[in-house]
Design a protein around this motif. Structure first.
Motif, PDB file in Angstrom:
ATOM      1  N   ASP A  52      17.905 -47.047 -19.087  1.00  0.00           N
ATOM      2  CA  ASP A  52      18.461 -48.234 -19.741  1.00  0.00           C
ATOM      3  C   ASP A  52      19.980 -48.167 -19.818  1.00  0.00           C
ATOM      4  OD1 ASP A  52      16.095 -49.625 -20.181  1.00  0.00           O
ATOM      5  OD2 ASP A  52      15.729 -48.669 -22.118  1.00  0.00           O
ATOM      6  N   ILE A  53      20.523 -46.990 -20.095  1.00  0.00           N
ATOM      7  CA  ILE A  53      21.967 -46.863 -20.227  1.00  0.00           C
ATOM      8  C   ILE A  53      22.645 -46.918 -18.867  1.00  0.00           C
ATOM      9  CG2 ILE A  53      23.824 -45.354 -21.014  1.00  0.00           C
ATOM     10  CD1 ILE A  53      21.904 -44.397 -23.211  1.00  0.00           C
TER      11      ILE A  53
ATOM     12  N   THR B  63      31.533 -55.571 -19.035  1.00  0.00           N
ATOM     13  CA  THR B  63      31.675 -55.455 -20.473  1.00  0.00           C
ATOM     14  C   THR B  63      31.947 -56.809 -21.115  1.00  0.00           C
ATOM     15  OG1 THR B  63      32.591 -53.244 -20.185  1.00  0.00           O
ATOM     16  CG2 THR B  63      32.993 -54.331 -22.296  1.00  0.00           C
ATOM     17  N   ASP B  64      31.296 -57.057 -22.277  1.00  0.00           N
ATOM     18  CA  ASP B  64      31.526 -58.272 -23.035  1.00  0.00           C
ATOM     19  C   ASP B  64      32.939 -58.233 -23.598  1.00  0.00           C
ATOM     20  OD1 ASP B  64      31.471 -60.456 -24.626  1.00  0.00           O
ATOM     21  OD2 ASP B  64      29.894 -59.756 -25.981  1.00  0.00           O
TER      22      ASP B  64
ATOM     23  N   GLN C 162      23.486 -50.330 -17.371  1.00  0.00           N
ATOM     24  CA  GLN C 162      24.716 -51.022 -17.749  1.00  0.00           C
ATOM     25  C   GLN C 162      25.856 -50.713 -16.785  1.00  0.00           C
ATOM     26  OE1 GLN C 162      24.403 -53.200 -20.318  1.00  0.00           O
ATOM     27  NE2 GLN C 162      22.267 -52.478 -20.239  1.00  0.00           N
ATOM     28  N   HIS C 163      25.773 -49.556 -16.095  1.00  0.00           N
ATOM     29  CA  HIS C 163      26.819 -49.146 -15.145  1.00  0.00           C
ATOM     30  C   HIS C 163      26.160 -48.444 -13.961  1.00  0.00           C
ATOM     31  CE1 HIS C 163      30.121 -50.029 -17.969  1.00  0.00           C
ATOM     32  NE2 HIS C 163      29.321 -49.551 -18.900  1.00  0.00           N
TER      33      HIS C 163
END
Length: 208
Positions: free
Chosen positions: A97-98, A2-3, A101-102
């Motif tokens: 795509d989602i 996470t940013d 991220q994880h």
């Protein structure tokens, strides 16, 4: 990861704990992961962890919330905004795509499907699974009727969408044996999304 540029010090620490916990839960399951393992990986003390999460269960729930709330929100938006059959053929790519991220979340999905329903971790994941499966089913529901056969077709399509999407992220070893390289590389993710789109367009033939 996470940013954390705009996060406070405490928020950054919480995110670091989540980043450490996610792959450990994916590898060992909820019951098989200890808080000691998580704190060691996060580089903090166990009392420091309790400043952010009151229990392992709360931490696990936060791991799922961080990864799956964006998926649920995106699916809602997709269902509301995407016209016609695109709502169905584009949904697997959106989920891909989602999940990208994880990626470890794919393993937690499979643990919940195959594990004991009494497990605390599986119960927490099952709540999300039930919610997401219902949302995914809505993308196909208009194409089927209400008979037992039609409902069975709907269930099979939703299961296929789920397994083909999440199973991809569990297949690095097989991919490397067949083609070498990283299954999460951008070009391979695009190949997967194109494949899923073509496949689910072809599956629509049964309703024509």
């Amino acid at each position: 990861m996470t940013d954390t540029v705009k996060l406070s010090k405490g928020e950054k620490t919480a995110q670091r704990i989540l980043d450490a916990a996610e792959p450990l839960f994916a590898r060992h399951g909820f019951e098989g992961t200890s808080l000691r393992q998580i704190t060691r990986s996060a580089g903090i003390t166990e009392p420091g962890l309790y400043n952010h999460f009151s229990s392992k269960q709360e931490l696990y729930a936060a791991v799922l919330e961080r990864a799956l709330k964006p998926m649920s929100t995106a699916m809602d938006e997709h269902l509301a905004q995407t016209p016609g059959l695109r709502v169905y053929t584009e949904l697997p790519g959106l989920m891909t795509d989602i999940l990208l991220q994880h990626p470890p979340i794919a393993a937690l999905f499979q643990q919940a499907l195959q594990g004991e329903r009494e497990s605390v971790g599986n119960q927490l994941m099952q709540q999300w699974l039930d919610r997401l499966v219902v949302q995914g089913g809505h993308s196909i529901e208009a194409m089927v009727g209400s008979t037992i056969e039609d409902r069975a077709n709907l269930a099979i399509h939703v299961i296929a969408m789920f397994n083909l999407t999440t199973g991809y992220f569990l297949s690095q070893n097989l991919f490397a044996a067949l083609a070498e390289g990283d299954i999460l590389a951008a070009e391979n993710i695009e190949r997967q999304k194109r494949f899923l789109s073509k496949l689910f367009r072809a599956m629509l033939i049964v309703y024509e």
